[in-house]
Write a protein that holds these residues in place. Structure first.
Motif: not given
Length: 106
Positions: A35-46, A55-57, A72-74, A79-88
């Motif tokens: 899966x891929x994880x949405x990075x919501x903290x991206x707003x700090x670095x325009x 990802x992928x994870x 992490x694949x590497x 770690x645990x995340x909300x499933x709404x932040x993921x996509x296949x």
């Protein structure tokens, strides 16, 4: 008249909720899936060209209430995340290196 307005508002809300819920897509995850994880903290670095997905994870465990444990694949870090932040993850390579281009004046 006021009672009729209240009933019309209730009917409107029910119809609107049905319309929006009809367009929702359920995401099913299973252990071993990439899966891929949405990075919501991206707003700090325009930056327009930065990817919002990391990802992928690998999915380790899926709980019934929507939390997903990722690995992490590497490394073996989980770690645990909300499933709404993921996509296949459909496959292919994700470029991880940064490319810079220097423009010179003519």
């Amino acid at each position: 008249m006021r009672l009729q307005a209240y009933e019309n508002a209730v009917i409107y809300k029910e119809r609107t909720k049905r319309y929006h819920d009809k367009n929702l897509v359920r995401k099913e995850f299973y252990p071993g899936q990439n899966v891929l994880l949405f990075n919501s903290r991206l707003k700090l670095f325009p930056g327009k060209l930065k990817s919002k997905w990391s990802g992928p994870f690998v999915v380790k465990e899926v709980s019934p209430h929507g939390a997903v444990e990722l690995q992490d694949s590497g490394s073996s870090q989980t770690f645990k995340v909300n499933g709404q932040r993921l996509k296949p993850y459909k496959g292919g390579e994700i470029p991880t290196e940064r490319v810079s281009l220097v423009l010179n004046d003519p």
